[in-house]
Design an enzyme around this catalytic site. Structure first.
Site, PDB file in Angstrom:
ATOM      1  CD  GLU A   1      18.587  -5.852  -2.229  1.00 42.89           C
ATOM      2  OE1 GLU A   1      19.007  -5.038  -1.385  1.00 42.89           O
ATOM      3  OE2 GLU A   1      17.720  -5.565  -3.087  1.00 42.89           O
TER       4      GLU A   1
ATOM      5  CG  LEU B   1      11.502  16.279  -5.642  1.00 43.66           C
ATOM      6  CD1 LEU B   1      11.646  17.760  -5.951  1.00 43.66           C
ATOM      7  CD2 LEU B   1      11.534  15.440  -6.926  1.00 43.66           C
TER       8      LEU B   1
ATOM      9  CE  LYS C   1      10.577   5.736   7.889  1.00 39.27           C
ATOM     10  NZ  LYS C   1      11.096   6.323   9.157  1.00 39.27           N
TER      11      LYS C   1
ATOM     12  N   GLY D   1      13.409   9.439  -5.905  1.00 37.23           N
ATOM     13  CA  GLY D   1      12.432  10.279  -6.584  1.00 37.23           C
ATOM     14  C   GLY D   1      13.066  11.220  -7.581  1.00 37.23           C
TER      15      GLY D   1
ATOM     16  CB  SER E   1      14.339  -3.229  -7.702  1.00 40.37           C
ATOM     17  OG  SER E   1      15.616  -3.666  -7.278  1.00 40.37           O
TER      18      SER E   1
ATOM     19  CE  LYS F   1      12.179  -2.844  -4.854  1.00 39.52           C
ATOM     20  NZ  LYS F   1      12.567  -2.524  -3.493  1.00 39.52           N
TER      21      LYS F   1
ATOM     22  CG  HIS G   1      13.764  -7.604  -5.841  1.00 38.74           C
ATOM     23  ND1 HIS G   1      14.391  -6.665  -5.027  1.00 38.74           N
ATOM     24  CD2 HIS G   1      14.495  -7.635  -6.978  1.00 38.74           C
ATOM     25  CE1 HIS G   1      15.447  -6.176  -5.638  1.00 38.74           C
ATOM     26  NE2 HIS G   1      15.526  -6.742  -6.832  1.00 38.74           N
ATOM     27  CG  ASN G   2      13.520  -5.263  -1.404  1.00 39.99           C
ATOM     28  OD1 ASN G   2      13.678  -5.253  -2.623  1.00 39.99           O
ATOM     29  ND2 ASN G   2      13.297  -4.159  -0.723  1.00 39.99           N
TER      30      ASN G   2
END
Length: 470
Positions: free
Chosen positions: A190, A11, A76, A15, A129, A183, A186-187
């Site tokens: 970015e 959380l 993580k 999250g 993302s 992903k 994608h980063n």
């Protein structure tokens, strides 16, 4: 209990916001965090009065899930993910699904898929993302795993994703690590996008002496045109934000020392393994590395010679346009390199990636969302086997229209000693890619001279070696 549609472990910011997003779309969600105080704070705060079931033990968490159980992990990357999986596995039954929604290395995802499938469990590596806002309101979601596991989670993920033109920004990517690989790239794109924007800012600030207010206006104008994107939009807002203590633009008060996470480095490593050039992304990663050496740069600035200081005497408006065009052309190069890397990995990992789908789900929710992703989608619809985005007629036409200004902006920056590593790398990639003949013939001769590595000839087939010192 067994009433929750899905459960989420972890959380932190992403999250917590994903849980709230799922609940707002009509799903009942179980929430768990290793630190009970975090769960309690969430339960008594943002989750209060909602269809969210806070749980204090992993047993209680699993017990709250309806079958087939769907447990999403948002912790993580690395060992923490493996630790949560190890706690979940003994409590789950065959056919249940574990979902890793963090930025895990795709090879870890491939390993976990294999290990858990052998136990009869589904495992999915899902790229998410959009940052804090995207997680809450609708992210771009890149799911990877078995087709069977995708069908189980599809009703949830397609409903919580961002929506563009009536389509959810979530489509199945492929088996095992496909989602996390997409992903990762994608980063990487970015990284390139952000660095290119920073270089445009640097030219306008250092060469024209523009302040934050003027820059905010320019970027607002750019966002209304071809460069329309989330990153251009937030950049315009950044320039307009003032520090309440000093009244100065906050951007001018921020230390020029950048950090990075693992995905940029992973993208470079994968590109080397796949023999794909991603020079724009590489330059962006290296720019962050050298920015982190702030004290070294301060000391070097007092010692190392720089170009003779001279004011810019050209047209202000023409330079602004040139920088716009250089940013646009370089941005296209960054995406072209990223898509080429995806294509190479897709073949070698047998993912069968759909590049039109990837462009489609990147149009909303994610950090690199931009208007021209529609054009990338169109390009792959015209030619699903397109070797390089630059070969598509639409993007070839943009390069033709912008390349004079692109060269002009880079030349001005070089002449005045303004570092533009990503723009220059993008231009050098383009000039290398478009040339029929490169000086690598001399390189091959040198290799054959000192190492007898042999070479091929242009006038006849075969492999040859020359005795250079007869």
């Amino acid at each position: 209990m067994n009433q929750c549609d899905l459960g989420l472990v972890g959380l932190a910011v992403m999250g917590e916001n994903l849980v709230l997003n799922m609940e707002s779309k009509g799903f009942t969600v179980a929430a768990f965090n290793r630190t009970t105080a975090v769960t309690d704070r969430f339960a008594e705060g943002r989750a209060k009065g909602k269809n969210i079931v806070p749980t204090r033990t992993i047993e209680e968490f699993v017990g709250a899930l309806s079958r087939p159980r769907k447990a999403m992990i948002m912790v993580k990357a690395g060992k923490p993910v493996d630790a949560v999986i190890a706690e979940l596995v003994p409590l789950l039954d065959k056919g249940d699904v574990i979902i890793d929604g963090g930025n895990s290395l795709f090879t870890d995802t491939q390993r976990r898929c294999k290990e858990l499938e052998e136990k009869g469990l589904h495992f999915m590596g899902v790229g998410v993302s959009g940052g804090e806002e995207g997680a809450l309101k609708g992210p771009s979601i890149m799911p990877g795993g078995s087709k069977e596991s995708w069908e189980i989670v599809k009703p949830i993920f397609t409903k919580i994703a961002a929506i563009v033109d009536g389509e959810p920004c979530c489509r199945y990517m492929g088996i095992d690590g496909a989602g996390h690989y997409v992903k990762m790239v994608h980063n990487g794109i970015e990284y390139g996008d952000i660095q290119l924007i920073c270089e445009a800012y640097s030219i306008l600030k250092d060469l024209l002496g523009l302040g934050a207010d003027e820059l905010g206006g320019i970027f607002t104008e750019w966002n209304a045109g071809d460069l329309n994107s989330y990153l251009i939009e937030i950049t315009s807002l950044i320039f307009k934000k003032k520090d309440p203590e000093t009244g100065k633009p906050i951007v001018d008060l921020i230390l020029d020392k950048a950090g990075q996470k693992g995905t940029g480095l992973w993208t470079l490593q994968s590109a080397l393994q796949e023999s794909v050039v991603i020079s724009t992304i590489n330059a962006a990663v290296e720019a962050r590395v050298i920015s982190s050496r702030k004290q070294d740069r301060v000391e070097a600035s007092k010692i190392l010679p720089k170009p003779e200081a001279k004011p810019f005497t050209g047209s202000r408006e023409e330079l602004i346009t040139a920088v716009h065009d250089a940013l646009y052309a370089s941005k296209i190069i960054s995406y072209a390199q990223g898509m080429e890397l995806l294509a190479a990995a897709s073949v070698n990992s047998e993912w069968n990636l759909n590049f039109g789908d990837i462009a489609t789900i990147w149009r909303g929710g994610c950090i690199i969302r931009a208007r021209f992703l529609n054009r990338i989608k169109d390009a792959y619809e015209r030619d699903p086997k397109l070797k390089n985005l630059l070969l598509d007629p639409y993007f070839r036409d943009i390069i033709e229209k912008t390349q004079s200004n692109w060269r002009r902006a880079v030349c001005h920056a070089v002449e005045h000693g303004i570092a533009v590593p990503a723009m220059a790398a993008s231009l050098e990639y383009y000039d290398s890619y478009r040339q029929e003949r490169l000086p690598s013939n001399l390189l091959q001769a040198q290799r054959d001279f000192f190492g007898a590595h042999t070479y091929e000839r242009v006038d006849k087939p075969g492999v040859f070696h020359t005795e250079w010192l007869e």
